[in-house]
Scaffold this motif. Structure first.
Motif, PDB file in Angstrom:
ATOM      1  N   ILE A  71     -22.730  30.243   7.919  1.00 25.43           N
ATOM      2  CA  ILE A  71     -23.043  28.686   7.384  1.00 25.43           C
ATOM      3  C   ILE A  71     -24.552  28.399   7.969  1.00 25.43           C
ATOM      4  O   ILE A  71     -24.824  28.381   9.002  1.00 25.43           O
ATOM      5  CB  ILE A  71     -21.891  27.615   7.718  1.00 25.43           C
ATOM      6  N   GLY A  72     -25.351  27.844   7.207  1.00 25.53           N
ATOM      7  CA  GLY A  72     -26.564  27.062   7.569  1.00 25.53           C
ATOM      8  C   GLY A  72     -26.486  25.637   6.686  1.00 25.53           C
ATOM      9  O   GLY A  72     -26.093  25.684   5.467  1.00 25.53           O
ATOM     10  N   ILE A  83     -23.511  28.792   2.198  1.00 19.96           N
ATOM     11  CA  ILE A  83     -22.359  29.812   2.691  1.00 19.96           C
ATOM     12  C   ILE A  83     -22.208  31.058   2.186  1.00 19.96           C
ATOM     13  O   ILE A  83     -22.524  31.190   1.009  1.00 19.96           O
ATOM     14  CB  ILE A  83     -20.725  28.820   2.146  1.00 19.96           C
TER      15      ILE A  83
HETATM   16  P1  ADP Z   1     -34.416  28.067   0.807  1.00 20.60           P
HETATM   17  O1  ADP Z   1     -35.815  28.113   0.829  1.00 20.60           O
HETATM   18  O2  ADP Z   1     -33.938  28.902  -0.470  1.00 20.60           O
HETATM   19  O3  ADP Z   1     -33.604  26.823   0.667  1.00 20.60           O
HETATM   20  P2  ADP Z   1     -33.724  28.953   3.321  1.00 20.60           P
HETATM   21  O4  ADP Z   1     -33.877  30.487   3.617  1.00 20.60           O
HETATM   22  O5  ADP Z   1     -34.783  28.084   3.572  1.00 20.60           O
HETATM   23  O6  ADP Z   1     -33.496  28.953   1.798  1.00 20.60           O
HETATM   24  O7  ADP Z   1     -32.477  28.543   3.776  1.00 20.60           O
HETATM   25  C1  ADP Z   1     -31.948  27.386   3.379  1.00 20.60           C
HETATM   26  C2  ADP Z   1     -30.767  27.445   4.131  1.00 20.60           C
HETATM   27  O8  ADP Z   1     -29.613  28.397   3.960  1.00 20.60           O
HETATM   28  C3  ADP Z   1     -30.608  27.419   5.829  1.00 20.60           C
HETATM   29  O9  ADP Z   1     -30.093  26.308   6.164  1.00 20.60           O
HETATM   30  C4  ADP Z   1     -30.443  28.725   6.138  1.00 20.60           C
HETATM   31  O10 ADP Z   1     -29.781  28.649   7.424  1.00 20.60           O
HETATM   32  C5  ADP Z   1     -29.179  28.954   4.958  1.00 20.60           C
HETATM   33  N1  ADP Z   1     -29.008  30.395   4.903  1.00 20.60           N
HETATM   34  C6  ADP Z   1     -30.016  31.289   4.659  1.00 20.60           C
HETATM   35  N2  ADP Z   1     -29.372  32.475   4.138  1.00 20.60           N
HETATM   36  C7  ADP Z   1     -27.854  32.082   4.213  1.00 20.60           C
HETATM   37  C8  ADP Z   1     -26.875  33.220   4.171  1.00 20.60           C
HETATM   38  N3  ADP Z   1     -26.979  34.641   3.876  1.00 20.60           N
HETATM   39  N4  ADP Z   1     -25.704  32.745   4.674  1.00 20.60           N
HETATM   40  C9  ADP Z   1     -25.424  31.294   5.007  1.00 20.60           C
HETATM   41  N5  ADP Z   1     -26.659  30.348   4.889  1.00 20.60           N
HETATM   42  C10 ADP Z   1     -27.803  30.931   4.799  1.00 20.60           C
END
Ligand code: ADP
Ligand code: MG
Length: 472
Positions: free
Chosen positions: A8-9, A191
Motif C-alpha cells: 500500500i502507498g 493497493i
Molecule cells: P502516479 O504518479 O501515477 O500517481 P506514483 O508512482 O507517484 O504514481 O505513485 C503514487 C502512489 O502509489 C504512491 O503513494 C506510491 O507509493 C503508490 N504505489 C506505486 N506503485 C505501487 C504499487 N505497485 N502498489 C502499491 N502502491 C503503489
C-alpha cells in the motif's frame, strides 16, 4: 496456493490553516457558511489576474517536511494541472509535479516520497429536490498539502495508523486541524498484491474521507485483487472509487483512458528555492512531536502506554495534565500522579461530555485540579466526596480547598470515627454476636450504620479496619 502479499502507498491531502488562500488574499475560512463570500478575481480565475505565492503555506509544508525528516528542496516549482470541471474555476489546478517542496522523509517506519503544495477545488452541492448542482468557491484555492508515501505499507491497520500519525503531527505543528469529518484531510490509497518480490499492478482508490473508509477500501481491494489473481486473471491499473453504502470499490477509469493533465510549469509564478526560508530557524522551532512525547510521558510520570497515548492524542488534555502535575507538591508521589490522571481521564472527561464543554472552555484550572488529587491521596476526601467536589468545581471554577472549607466536607478524623464505631457496637448486640459467630455480612451491616451516622465522611476500608480492631 501462492501467498499474495499486499502493498500500500498513500497520498494524504490536508488543508492548511493559513489566514489567506494559496495565491490571493481571500480569506481561508473553513467556518464560513455563506457561499461564495471568500472569493476574488484571482481565485475565481478571471482573465488577466495574477497569482502570488502564500509564503506561510510554503513555510507550513517545510515544517511538516522537517518534522518528518525530509529535505527541503533547492529548486521547487508550481505546475498547471489541466482539467475541466465546474469546481475548478480556472480549468486548471496549480499544483506541483516533479519539483516538490520536500523530498524524502519517514514516519512510523514508512518512507515518504515527497510532500508538495497545491490549491484545493471548490465544493459542488447537489440539490436533490431541484436536481440542480450549486457551486461554492469559498474553498477554491485553499492551500492543500499532499504527502505521498513510498509503497511501504502492507496492511490496512498500518495505513490507518500512519494516517492518524500524520494527522497528529499536523496538529502538533499547528499547520492544519486535519479533521476528516470536516473535509480537511482525505487520502487516496494505492493497493496492489503480489506473490513475487516484484510489486503487483495497483489500483488507486480516490478520495477516502474517513479512517474507516481507508481501512475498508484497502481490505476490499486486497481481497478483490487476490481473488482475481487466484482465478488466473490479471489486475488492471485503474482508478477506483469507494462506495460507503455498498462497501465496495468500483472502477472509475482505467490507465488507457487516464486523463492527460498536460502538466506544464506555471508561467505566472517563479520557481524558487526553499533556501529563502530560514530552514535552521524553522527546525529549531519545531515542537515536541507525538512520538517523542509518548516516550517522555511514560518515563516522566510512570504512565503506562495506554495512558500516555490518551494524553498524546489529545494535545490540550496532555497540556492540562502536565500543568496540573507541575502544581503538585515537589515530592509528588507517583500515586498522586496516577490519581490525578484517573480523575482527568475519567471524571473530568465525563463531565465535559455530559455538559458538551471543550477542555479549553472549562472553569477548572490545573492548580485547583492538583489540589483535588492531593486531597484524595492524603485520604482527606473519599472518592465519593471527590466526585461531588469535582462537579462543584466544574460548575463554579472554585478551588476545592474553598469548597471543603465552606461546606465543611472531608473525612472525619480517626477519633471521631472510633467514637462512632464504639457507639454502633454498643447499640447493635445482635449483629455483633452474629459477626462473632462468623456471619461476615453482619460487619457490612455495622459499617453501614456507622457510615450513615458519619454521613459518608469516612473511607470504607478505614471504617472496616476500626471495626475489626474494636470487635476483637
Ligand atoms: P502516479 O504518479 O501515477 O500517481 P506514483 O508512482 O507517484 O504514481 O505513485 C503514487 C502512489 O502509489 C504512491 O503513494 C506510491 O507509493 C503508490 N504505489 C506505486 N506503485 C505501487 C504499487 N505497485 N502498489 C502499491 N502502491 C503503489
Ligand atoms: Mg496519484
Amino acid at each position: 496456493m501462492a501467498e499474495y502479499k499486499p502493498t500500500i502507498g498513500l497520498e494524504v491531502h490536508a488543508e492548511l490553516k493559513t489566514q489567506t488562500k494559496m495565491f490571493c488574499d481571500s480569506l481561508n475560512d473553513p467556518d464560513e457558511k455563506r457561499p461564495n463570500i471568500n472569493v476574488c478575481p484571482v481565485c475565481l480565475g478571471h482573465p488577466g489576474t495574477l497569482p502570488t505565492i502564500n509564503k506561510k503555506a510554503v513555510e507550513a509544508v517545510i515544517k511538516v517536511g522537517l518534522a518528518l525528516e525530509g529535505a527541503p528542496n533547492a529548486e521547487t516549482r508550481f505546475d498547471r494541472k489541466n482539467y475541466f470541471y465546474p469546481d475548478l474555476p480556472k480549468a486548471y489546478q496549480i499544483s506541483q509535479s516533479g519539483k516538490s517542496i520536500i523530498s524524502g522523509g519517514t514516519l512510523r517506519g514508512v518512507k515518504i516520497n515527497h510532500i508538495h503544495l497545491e490549491e484545493d477545488a471548490g465544493k459542488l452541492i447537489h440539490d436533490d429536490a431541484s436536481g440542480d448542482t450549486l457551486v461554492d468557491y469559498n474553498r477554491a484555492s485553499v492551500p492543500l498539502m499532499e504527502l505521498v508515501t513510498e509503497p511501504d505499507m502492507h496492511n490496512a491497520e498500518e495505513a490507518v495508523a500512519f494516517m492518524k500519525e500524520v494527522q497528529l503531527v499536523l496538529r502538533y505543528l499547528g499547520v492544519s486541524d486535519a479533521d476528516l469529518e470536516r473535509g480537511q484531510m482525505r487520502a487516496d490509497a494505492n493497493i496492489s498484491v503480489s506473490a513475487t518480490n516484484e510489486l503487483g499492478t495497483r489500483a488507486e482508490v480516490k478520495n477516502l474521507n474517513s479512517f474507516k473508509s481507508v481501512f475498508q477500501a484497502i481490505n476490499y481491494e486486497i481481497k478483490r485483487q487476490t481473488e482475481l489473481l487466484e482465478k488466473g486473471e490479471v489486475i488492471q491499473q485503474e482508478t477506483r472509487g469507494w462506495n460507503d453504502i455498498t462497501q465496495k470499490t468500483t472502477s472509475q477509469r482505467s490507465k488507457e483512458e487516464a486523463q492527460d493533465y498536460r502538466y506544464f510549469p506555471e508561467p505566472d509564478l517563479p520557481s524558487f528555492s526553499t533556501i529563502v526560508f530560514d530552514i535552521e530557524k524553522l527546525r529549531m522551532e519545531l515542537p515536541e512531536l507525538p512520538a517523542a512525547r509518548l516516550v517522555r510521558l511514560q518515563k516522566e510520570y510512570a504512565l503506562d502506554s495506554g495512558q500516555a497515548e490518551l494524553l498524546v492524542n489529545d494535545l490540550e488534555l496532555g497540556e492540562f495534565f502536565e500543568n496540573a502535575v507541575s502544581e503538585l507538591r515537589a515530592d509528588n508521589p507517583e500515586a498522586t500522579i496516577q490519581t490525578l490522571y484517573n480523575y482527568l481521564a475519567s471524571d473530568l472527561r465525563g463531565l465535559m461530555n455530559e455538559f458538551g464543554v471543550l477542555l479549553r472552555d472549562i472553569k477548572i484550572n490545573p492548580e485547583h485540579f492538583a489540589h483535588l488529587a492531593t486531597r484524595v491521596d492524603d485520604g482527606k476526601l473519599t472518592s465519593r466526596q471527590a466526585k461531588d467536589i469535582l462537579r462543584k468545581m466544574f460548575e463554579t471554577g472554585l478551588d476545592p480547598e474553598d469548597i471543603i472549607k465552606d461546606e465543611n466536607i472531608g473525612t472525619s478524623d480517626v477519633d471521631e470515627i472510633e467514637a462512632v464505631v464504639i457507639a454502633v457496637i454498643a447499640e447493635n448486640h445482635v449483629a455483633v454476636t452474629d459477626y462473632k459467630k462468623g456471619k461476615t455480612a453482619s460487619l457490612q451491616f455495622l459499617i453501614g450504620k456507622a457510615m450513615g451516622i458519619l454521613k459518608g465522611r469516612a473511607k470504607p476500608d478505614m471504617l472496616k479496619e476500626i471495626f475489626e480492631k474494636n470487635l476483637h
